[in-house]
Design an enzyme around this catalytic site. Structure first.
Site, PDB file in Angstrom:
ATOM      1  CD  GLU A 170      -0.086  -0.230  -5.218  1.00  9.58           C
ATOM      2  OE1 GLU A 170       0.420   0.261  -4.176  1.00  9.58           O
ATOM      3  OE2 GLU A 170      -1.127   0.430  -5.804  1.00  9.58           O
ATOM      4  CD  GLU A 259      -4.616  -1.578  -5.898  1.00  5.78           C
ATOM      5  OE1 GLU A 259      -4.571  -0.564  -5.427  1.00  5.78           O
ATOM      6  OE2 GLU A 259      -4.271  -2.611  -5.430  1.00  5.78           O
TER       7      GLU A 259
END
Length: 305
Positions: A170, A259
């Site tokens: 991320e 995710e």
């Protein structure tokens, strides 16, 4: 994983999501045999994953939390349970920066990683090896460590068809797509030397939500997909924003939802009141996103076990 709410219940959705089937060009096999033995090497064709026979593949499974903090979910029993629910994928989140993570304890981290990989492979499940940056928002911060790590893991497993690589979880903060591209240009060749056919997943800025960079200047490598992360608030009735995914696919960008989950809003802890009917909110808020992934054959992993 970006902290978006106080509670996350993705685990409640494991059975219905893993066991539901999807249709795009064809029906996707969601049986327990839908694993490495059946499909072998995977490839990116347009926006989708296909197997070595050119058949559409949809990977479904779960992500771990930080493997050095929750190693009890990396064993054979845990993988067997997921496989029995129809999972053909497990994502191993190896955090880089917090105390007890890779930068501080590399050997411990790799020991747990290998345990998780072998446990999943033994159940005929594909594995995502996730270099899980978060606090270190720019993947270039630990470039040397990443290079050494991916050299070791890709050398160990070679061109094993069951291993996928997620090279930066991320990216966030001030990190730009140019920063990520520079990092990818150094890391991807390291992996390709040992695993020329491996699927490589690349995170984008804004915690894997900002795709302007790869749309304007995609990476110049084959078998690349871009990671999308999506957390859907169930504390109030609202649109899940599934349109972004559909638009990106329509623009030809290959997306892997590495995710996703459902969550309560930060301002709605529900501690002193009756909890809402989560099934009602799930159907209203999250179901369109799930159905879109199913419709387009987008692979996914729920967060987290």
């Amino acid at each position: 994983m970006k902290k978006v709410s106080k509670w996350i219940w993705a685990v409640l959705l494991v059975v219905p999501v893993l066991c539901s089937c999807s249709i795009f060009r064809e029906k996707v096999d969601c049986s327990k045999e839908n694993g490495i033995e059946e499909h072998g090497h995977l490839y990116v064709e347009d926006t989708q994953l296909v197997d070595e026979n050119g058949e559409l593949v949809m990977l479904r499974g779960m992500s771990s939390h930080g493997i050095t903090w929750f190693p009890r979910y990396l064993n054979g029993g845990a993988m067997k349970s997921l496989r029995e629910e129809g999972a053909n994928l497990f994502r191993l989140a190896m955090y880089t920066d917090p105390p007890g993570a890779y930068v501080e304890e590399p050997q411990k981290s790799k020991d747990y990683l290998y345990m998780g990989i072998e446990s999943a492979l033994a159940q005929d499940m594909y594995v995502i090896v996730d270099w899980h940056i978060l606090k270190d928002g720019d993947p270039n911060q630990y470039m040397d460590e990443a290079e050494s790590f991916f050299e070791e893991i890709s050398s160990h497993y070679g061109n094993n068809p069951g291993i996928l690589y997620e090279i930066c979880n991320e990216p966030n903060g001030e990190t730009t797509w140019e920063d990520i591209s520079d990092y990818a240009d150094r890391i991807i060749p390291v992996i390709r030397t040992n695993a020329p056919d491996a699927i490589i997943l690349v995170g984008v800025p804004g915690y894997c939500t900002d795709f302007r960079g790869p749309l304007e200047k995609p990476l110049k490598f084959g078998n690349i997909m871009y990671s999308m992360h999506r957390y859907i608030d169930v504390s109030e009735k609202k649109d899940c924003g599934a349109g972004q995914l559909e638009k990106l696919l329509g623009q030809g960008l290959p997306i892997f939802v590495t995710e996703w989950g459902i969550a309560e809003g930060e301002d709605t802890p529900f501690e002193d009141e009756e909890k809402p009917d989560l099934e009602q909110y799930y159907v209203e808020n999250a179901r369109p996103f799930v159905e879109l992934m199913e419709t387009y054959g987008v692979s996914l992993s729920l967060i987290h076990i």
